[in-house]
Design a protein around this motif. Structure first.
Motif, PDB file in Angstrom:
ATOM      1  N   ASN A 144      16.843   1.885   8.678  1.00  0.00           N
ATOM      2  CA  ASN A 144      15.892   1.983   7.954  1.00  0.00           C
ATOM      3  C   ASN A 144      15.057   3.231   8.484  1.00  0.00           C
ATOM      4  N   VAL A 191      11.816   7.094   1.439  1.00  0.00           N
ATOM      5  CA  VAL A 191      11.233   6.015   1.459  1.00  0.00           C
ATOM      6  C   VAL A 191      11.877   5.139   0.435  1.00  0.00           C
ATOM      7  N   ARG A 212      14.211   2.823   2.326  1.00  0.00           N
ATOM      8  CA  ARG A 212      13.526   1.932   2.613  1.00  0.00           C
ATOM      9  C   ARG A 212      13.242   0.735   1.485  1.00  0.00           C
ATOM     10  N   ALA A 213      13.849   0.822   0.328  1.00  0.00           N
ATOM     11  CA  ALA A 213      13.003   0.253  -0.324  1.00  0.00           C
ATOM     12  C   ALA A 213      14.724  -0.390  -0.696  1.00  0.00           C
ATOM     13  N   VAL A 260      16.661  -1.048   1.406  1.00  0.00           N
ATOM     14  CA  VAL A 260      16.863  -0.907   3.105  1.00  0.00           C
ATOM     15  C   VAL A 260      15.543  -1.986   3.928  1.00  0.00           C
ATOM     16  N   GLY A 261      15.661  -3.179   3.392  1.00  0.00           N
ATOM     17  CA  GLY A 261      14.254  -4.041   3.795  1.00  0.00           C
ATOM     18  C   GLY A 261      14.384  -4.352   5.512  1.00  0.00           C
ATOM     19  N   HIS A 308       6.712   0.780  -6.162  1.00  0.00           N
ATOM     20  CA  HIS A 308       8.260   1.373  -6.477  1.00  0.00           C
ATOM     21  C   HIS A 308       8.199   1.470  -8.387  1.00  0.00           C
ATOM     22  N   ALA A 319      10.149  -8.624   1.200  1.00  0.00           N
ATOM     23  CA  ALA A 319      11.362  -8.156   1.624  1.00  0.00           C
ATOM     24  C   ALA A 319      12.152  -7.848   0.270  1.00  0.00           C
ATOM     25  N   VAL A 358      11.393  -5.951  -2.757  1.00  0.00           N
ATOM     26  CA  VAL A 358      11.950  -4.879  -3.995  1.00  0.00           C
ATOM     27  C   VAL A 358      13.648  -4.740  -4.037  1.00  0.00           C
TER      28      VAL A 358
END
Ligand SMILES: Nc1ncnc2c1ncn2[C@@H]1O[C@H](COP(=O)(O)OP(=O)(O)OP(=O)(O)O)[C@@H](O)[C@H]1O
Ligand SMILES: [Mg+2]
Lengths: 457, 276
Positions: free
Chosen positions: B69, B105, B108-109, B111-112, B136, B186, B189
């Motif tokens: 991530n 960004v 990472r949303a 892949v928590g 988000h 986590a 999202v």
């Protein structure tokens, strides 16, 4: 002479150290011994040096007044009709004379006699002192060297003494603070004997000058401190308005954004800013900023006083930027990396992370830092003395000249003053108010900062 | 045991997944300054499966997981080479700014991550879970958000414990509850992959068991990559396992194979040393 004596005492201390150590070494030849031999040396040296120092200091503290009173009582008949001031002058003169300094006026026979008496008593006293020191010191040494044995725990004893040493130095600092505080409180109480506490704290008019006329002492000076408080707070607020945003953004940049090589240069630069003497800021405010502001005011059609609160506040703000910035930097860096990782790992951007996680987490600490900066601004003296006004006008207009508590304290005490006129005493009352105010501010600031630190430990 | 593998070592076992591929790692290398922390890693990560990463301390498990991530971006001296893709899109070349790539960004949303030490924000329990959806913009209104928070807390089995104290600080929970809160945070999202770096190492056995159960449930909807030091845990929860050694991915295969019949001697040593 004194130096030689002091050196020889040090030499004896050293010899005592050697004696203690060599006794321990000798014991160690046959049997095991509790501590390292050096500790026995320290122990015996200590028991010589400390009694000597204590006696020496207390003797020197009291001997002079004792000797003076001896001299005076020996000459009682001759000076019986001296008044207080004459006596004080007389004492000054014969002390000077006996120590070979020049004195003004003729040297009378009486003075000469007093001077020789004084030096005689001094010599006696010094001899006695050396004798007393030596005998007591050696007595201490005798006792302590007899204690040196294989079971004696010199190491632990020394540890205890070191503890006392630190305690003593702490006590000195605390006693000094307490002493200053008491003298301020004492003088302030005298002031409040003349001027009502209410009039002082809530009075709207400040003009201590009126009280200087002798026939009026204490009767009609106006000692309402509100204009001073307002002026102080006005300037401090302007300073904080400059320092807090700039310092905070500064800290955020340094701790979150700056590449390490920028940080390596920017941090020391800020520390230089913190190291500039306030007097330099003072003339920067008075000579550069104030005229600039006035000129600017003329240009846009505003009348800006050349001693405006704005100018002073701006410069003071610049002065406390490093304070705000370094304190905030500390608390921001103290927010654990795991908070940043957590937020970034959820897909937040850096600025979102800062705004939503780091600043809220660091907020109490930042508030603490701002309060500390505020108390610094309130107590700041040099800049305002040089660049702020003297007239105590009650206004909140930043373009006007205001005066502050510290400025008034300085003007009240500069020059020749009677030390019991309300005017001078007012300085102590102001000082006390300032002290209480910054104390409270600091107390809360430190508590907040501390609480914040614990949160992550 | 301590000797390095030679530089053109190839991972043994099977780097492919039997499920459909969600992430693919090709020739991934990581350097911390001069330290070569991860060497030529190739591996697929499949949907709906738990991949366990095992290996001695310092072998590069965290480094690898943080590549997935791009959390290594936050370390100044870290440098990542190679190609890592999510759904076929390269996650490391967003700077080229073509539509085929993905910005960090968004990545990472999707892949928590859950960390070793529970790290709830010093905010209320509700705000902790709502944090991701809020930034988000996942929820239309307050109601929506409430429902999402509730469903996430229900999924991690925390709802009944905290439903009456949603306004309390997240840091006031116990360690195990905090970790479940972090997992709820986590999944709020709606990621596709969840990375967990030793999620149970700060927890007691009972809390650990709850997290393990949770992992098994989550794998139905998410791809999970879990770093663990416990061989038993890895064999309990994972379908595939990867063994790292001094920066090399030594062996990756089905958990069954890795824990019962590993092919590479280094893996055998490690497994037997730990279990036997
Ligand atoms: N921020 C960093 N800066 C420099 N070197 C690092 C950094 N992080 C990790 N390393 C180095 O990279 C190597 C792999 O570290 P990593 O944290 O990935 O190991 P790990 O397998 O997660 O170990 P552990 O099981 O102890 O968590 C180690 O040699 C470590 O020293
Ligand atoms: Mg790790």
């Amino acid at each position: 002479m004194m130096i030689i004596i002091a050196l020889s005492f040090l030499l004896i201390t050293f010899l005592n150290f050697r004696a203690g150590r060599s006794k321990a070494l000798k014991i160690r030849e046959n049997t095991s011994i509790h501590s390292l031999p050096e500790y026995y040396g320290y122990y015996t040296a200590f028991w010589f040096l400390i009694p000597v120092t204590l006696i020496g200091i207390s003797w020197l503290l009291f001997s002079e007044s004792l000797i003076t009173s001896f001299v005076l009582s020996n000459l009682q008949k001759e000076i019986v009709n001296f008044n207080e001031i004459q006596t004080l002058n007389f004492i000054n003169d014969f002390k000077n004379l006996s120590e070979g300094r020049n004195i003004t006026g003729e040297i009378s026979l009486l003075l000469k006699e007093a001077a020789s008496l004084y030096s005689y008593f001094s010599t006696v006293s010094n001899t006695l002192l050396i004798f007393a020191c030596l005998s007591i010191g050696l007595f201490g040494f005798y006792i302590s060297i007899n204690k040196v044995s294989s079971v004696f725990q010199a190491r632990n004893a020394i540890e205890r003494y070191i503890n006392y040493f630190f305690l003593a130095s702490t006590c000195i600092a605390i006693l000094a603070t307490a002493g200053i505080l008491f003298s301020v409180v004492f003088e302030a109480i005298r002031f409040f004997g003349v001027v009502d506490l209410d009039d002082f704290l809530f009075g709207l008019k400040w003009s201590p000058q009126m009280a200087i006329r002798e026939d009026q002492v204490g009767s009609s000076g106006a000692f309402g401190a509100i204009p001073l408080f307002v002026g102080t707070i006005l300037i401090s607020i302007i300073a904080l308005l400059v320092a807090v945003p700039v310092g905070l953004m500064n800290a955020i940049y340094l701790s979150e954004y700056s590449p390490s090589n920028v940080r390596a240069y920017a941090k020391p630069m800020l520390e230089i800013l913190a190291g500039i003497p306030t007097v330099v800021y003072g003339f920067f405010a008075a000579i550069t900023v104030a005229p600039f502001l006035r000129g600017f005011g003329e240009f846009v059609g505003l009348s800006i006083s050349s001693e405006s609160a704005l100018g002073v506040g701006l410069v003071m703000g610049i002065m406390i930027i490093p304070l705000v910035s370094s304190l905030s930097d500390d608390v921001i860096s103290a927010v654990p990396q795991s908070m940043r990782d957590g937020s970034l790992g959820l897909g937040a951007t850096k600025s979102e992370t800062i705004k939503k996680v780091i600043l809220p987490a660091a907020l109490p600490g930042i508030v603490g830092g701002v309060l500390l900066a505020a108390s610094r601004a309130i107590g700041e003296t040099m800049i305002v003395v040089m660049a702020a006004g003297l007239s105590a006008k009650l206004t909140v207009n930043p373009l006007d000249a205001v005066t502050t508590v510290t400025v008034q304290i300085v003007t009240l005490l500069v020059g020749d003053q009677e030390f019991d006129s309300p005017k001078t005493l007012a300085a102590f009352a102001l000082g006390l108010t300032l002290f209480v105010f910054t104390l409270v501010l600091n107390y809360y600031a430190l508590r907040i900062v501390k609480k914040y630190r614990e949160q992550y430990e | 045991m301590e000797e390095e593998l030679d530089s053109n070592f190839k991972t043994v076992g099977n780097i492919r997944t039997e499920k459909s591929v969600i992430m693919n790692v090709e020739d991934c290398n990581v350097y911390y300054g001069d330290v070569h922390a991860l060497k030529n890693v190739n591996m697929e990560i499949g949907k709906s499966e738990v991949l366990a990463l095992i290996g001695p301390s310092g072998c590069g498990k965290s480094t690898f997981i943080r590549c997935l991530n791009r959390l290594n971006d936050t370390i100044d001296i870290a440098r990542v080479t190679g190609k890592i893709s999510l759904d076929g899109k390269d996650i490391y070349s967003d700077y080229i700014n073509t539509s085929g790539n993905m910005d960090v960004v968004l990545l990472r949303a999707r892949v928590g991550m859950v960390f070793q030490k529970p790290n709830p924000f010093p905010k209320s329990i509700f705000e902790n879970v709502a944090y991701g959806p809020k930034i988000h913009g996942l929820c239309k209104d307050k109601n929506d958000l409430n429902n999402l928070v509730e469903s996430c807390l229900v999924k991690v089995g925390l709802w009944d414990e905290v439903k009456d104290r949603l306004e309390d600080s997240g840091t006031s929970l116990s360690g195990g509850q905090q970790q479940r809160l972090c997992i709820a945070r986590a999944i709020a999202v709606q990621p596709e992959v969840i990375l967990m770096d030793e999620p149970c190492s700060a927890l007691d056995p009972i809390a650990t068991e709850r997290i393990e159960d949770l992992i098994s449930e989550l794998k139905q909807n998410y791809a999970l990559v879990v770093v663990t030091h416990s061989m038993q845990q890895a064999s309990r929860i994972s379908q595939r396992a990867a063994y790292f050694h001094m920066g090399n991915l030594v062996e990756v295969d089905s958990s069954n194979k890795i824990f019962n019949d590993p092919s590479h001697p280094l893996t055998t040593n490690y497994i037997s040393g730990r279990i036997g």
